[in-house]
Scaffold this active site. Structure first.
Site, short mmCIF file in Angstrom:
data_model
loop_
_atom_site.label_atom_id
_atom_site.label_comp_id
_atom_site.label_asym_id
_atom_site.label_seq_id
_atom_site.Cartn_x
_atom_site.Cartn_y
_atom_site.Cartn_z
N SER A 118 26.01 37.52 -33.69
CA SER A 118 25.73 38.12 -32.38
C SER A 118 26.98 38.15 -31.53
O SER A 118 28.00 37.52 -31.87
CB SER A 118 24.61 37.36 -31.66
N GLU A 142 28.71 34.43 -27.01
CA GLU A 142 29.15 33.06 -27.28
C GLU A 142 28.21 32.05 -26.62
O GLU A 142 27.79 31.06 -27.25
CB GLU A 142 30.58 32.87 -26.76
N LYS A 160 17.78 47.59 -26.32
CA LYS A 160 16.34 47.84 -26.35
C LYS A 160 15.73 48.23 -25.01
O LYS A 160 14.57 48.64 -24.97
CB LYS A 160 15.62 46.59 -26.87
N LYS A 178 8.43 52.82 -30.26
CA LYS A 178 9.09 53.88 -29.50
C LYS A 178 9.83 54.88 -30.40
O LYS A 178 10.28 55.93 -29.93
CB LYS A 178 10.02 53.27 -28.45
N ASN A 207 5.30 45.60 -28.61
CA ASN A 207 5.89 44.61 -27.72
C ASN A 207 5.50 43.20 -28.14
O ASN A 207 4.33 42.93 -28.37
CB ASN A 207 5.42 44.87 -26.29
N GLY A 236 6.43 37.62 -24.50
CA GLY A 236 7.34 36.55 -24.13
C GLY A 236 8.78 36.72 -24.51
O GLY A 236 9.59 35.83 -24.21
N THR A 249 4.12 50.59 -13.28
CA THR A 249 4.51 51.99 -13.42
C THR A 249 3.30 52.92 -13.31
O THR A 249 3.36 53.95 -12.65
CB THR A 249 5.21 52.22 -14.77
N GLU A 266 9.98 56.65 -20.15
CA GLU A 266 8.77 55.93 -20.51
C GLU A 266 7.63 56.87 -20.88
O GLU A 266 7.53 57.98 -20.35
CB GLU A 266 8.31 55.03 -19.36
#
Length: 328
Positions: free
Chosen positions: A36, A39, A85, A127, A165, A168, A190, A257
Site C-alpha cells: 500500500s 506509511e 473508491k 457500481k 457496500n 463499517g 441524498t 450517484e
C-alpha cells in the site's frame, strides 16, 4: 490452499485487507505481503497485528509497475483490493481514478503473469453494473481486463468478486452517520428513496475465500446480498444510538450517484448461475472449456436483473444486520 504459501494483498491496510489478513493467518501461510501507499497505515496495522512474523509490509503504488513486479516475486496468490473508491472524488478527478483503478489493475495482471502467480482475485463493486459514474466505469474496465487476462497465461488464473457496500469500512455510510448521531448533528440524506446493497465484513471475506478455492479463472462471483433504503437504515441507527431527535435533511443525489444499484445486469443474467445457497457466478460470453465443464450443469438464474430495490429489509431486519456487524 494457503498453507506455507505466499500471499500479496494490494491496498491491504484497508478494512477488507485487515480482515482478510486475520482470516488468512489461520491457514498458516508462509508470508502475507501488505502492499500500500500509506506509511502511517502500515505502521498502525503492524502494531494492531503485534508485529506478526508472517506479515511483511511493502510501501508501493499499483500505478508503479516495477514496484508491483517486485512485490509479486515468489507470490502464490494475489488479492487486488487497491482502488480509489469514493464516487464524488473519482468524478472530480477522473484522471487519478483511471491511473489507480485501470492502469494499476493492468500492472497487477502483467506482474502476476510475469512472476508466475497461481491465482489473482480482483475485488469489484456493484457500481460496475450499468455504470453511471467514473468510478463504476473504471471498475468495468478492471473486470474486463481481469477476465481477459485468463487468455494471456496458461498458468495464472484470474477471477473477479463483485460485492456491494461493506458495513463499517472507512468512509462508508454507517460509521459516518453513527458519528453524526453521537454528536447530535443533522444527517445529510441524498434521497429518501435511495437503496443500497450491504454485507458485513465477515460475509465479504467469506466470499473472497470461497472464490479463491473454487474459481477456475474467468468467472465473476456475486454474493446474494441484503438491501435496504438508506432512510430506513438511518432511522434504525438513530433509534439504537440516541434518545435525542436527529434531523434528517434530504440533500439530493450527488454527481455520479444512482438511486438504486445493481449486482447483476439484465445483459448478464443469461450467463449467470446459482452457485449454492449464497452465491451466483457469472460466466464470460465465450467461456473456456474449464468454465463450461464446471458450471453448465448448474441452474441459471430466473430473474431479469439483480437490483437493490427488488427486495428490501424491514427496519427489524436492518437492526439485526447492524447488530450482527457490531454497529448497534
Amino acid at each position: 490452499m494457503f498453507n506455507s504459501r505466499t500471499i500479496l494483498i494490494t491496498g491491504g491496510t484497508g478494512s477488507w485487507g485487515q480482515e482478510l489478513t486475520r482470516v488468512l493467518l489461520s491457514y498458516n501461510p508462509r508470508e502475507i505481503r501488505i502492499f500500500s501507499r500509506s506509511e502511517f497505515s502500515q505502521v498502525q496495522m503492524q502494531r494492531d497485528f503485534n508485529n506478526h512474523p508472517s506479515i511483511k509490509f511493502i510501501i508501493g503504488d499499483v500505478r508503479d509497475y516495477d514496484a508491483v513486479l517486485n512485490a509479486c516475486k515468489g507470490v502464490d496468490y494475489v488479492y487486488h483490493l487497491a482502488a480509489l473508491k469514493h464516487v464524488p472524488i473519482c468524478e472530480l478527478q477522473p484522471d487519478e481514478a483511471l491511473k489507480t483503478n485501470v492502469l494499476g489493475t493492468e500492472n497487477v495482471i502483467r506482474a502476476s503473469i510475469q512472476q508466475d502467480v497461481k491465482k489473482v482475485m480482483d475485488v469489484s463493486t456493484d457500481k460496475a453494473v450499468d455504470a453511471a459514474n467514473f468510478y463504476g466505469l473504471t471498475k468495468v474496465y478492471g473486470e474486463r481486463l481481469m477476465i481477459r487476462a485468463n487468455e494471456l497465461s496458461e498458468t495464472t488464473q484470474f477471477v473477479c468478486i463483485r460485492g456491494g457496500n461493506v458495513l463499517g469500512t472507512r468512509g462508508s455510510v454507517v460509521p459516518f452517520f453513527k458519528q453524526l448521531i453521537l454528536e447530535n448533528k443533522e444527517i445529510p440524506l441524498t434521497s429518501t428513496e435511495m437503496t443500497r446493497f450491504f454485507l458485513t465484513i465477515t460475509e465479504a471475506i467469506t466470499l473472497l475465500i470461497k472464490a479463491s478455492h473454487d474459481a477456475v479463472g474467468g468467472e465473476i462471483f456475486v454474493m446474494k446480498m441484503k438491501a435496504c433504503r438508506i432512510l430506513d437504515l438511518t432511522n434504525v441507527l438513530c433509534k439504537n444510538i440516541t434518545k435525542n431527535s436527529i434531523q434528517i435533511v434530504e440533500k439530493g443525489i450527488r454527481p455520479g450517484e444512482k438511486l438504486h444499484e445493481d449486482l447483476i445486469s439484465r445483459y448478464e443474467t443469461e450467463r449467470t448461475y446459482y452457485y449454492g445457497e449464497d452465491y451466483y457466478v457469472i460466466l464470460p460470453s465465450t467461456p473456456s472449456t474449464a468454465l463450461s465443464n464446471k458450471y453448465n450443469q448448474l441452474p441459471k438464474v430466473s430473474f431479469s436483473s439483480y437490483s437493490s430495490d427488488s427486495s428490501l429489509l424491514s427496519e427489524a431486519e436492518i437492526e439485526e444486520m447492524l447488530k450482527s456487524g457490531g454497529f448497534c
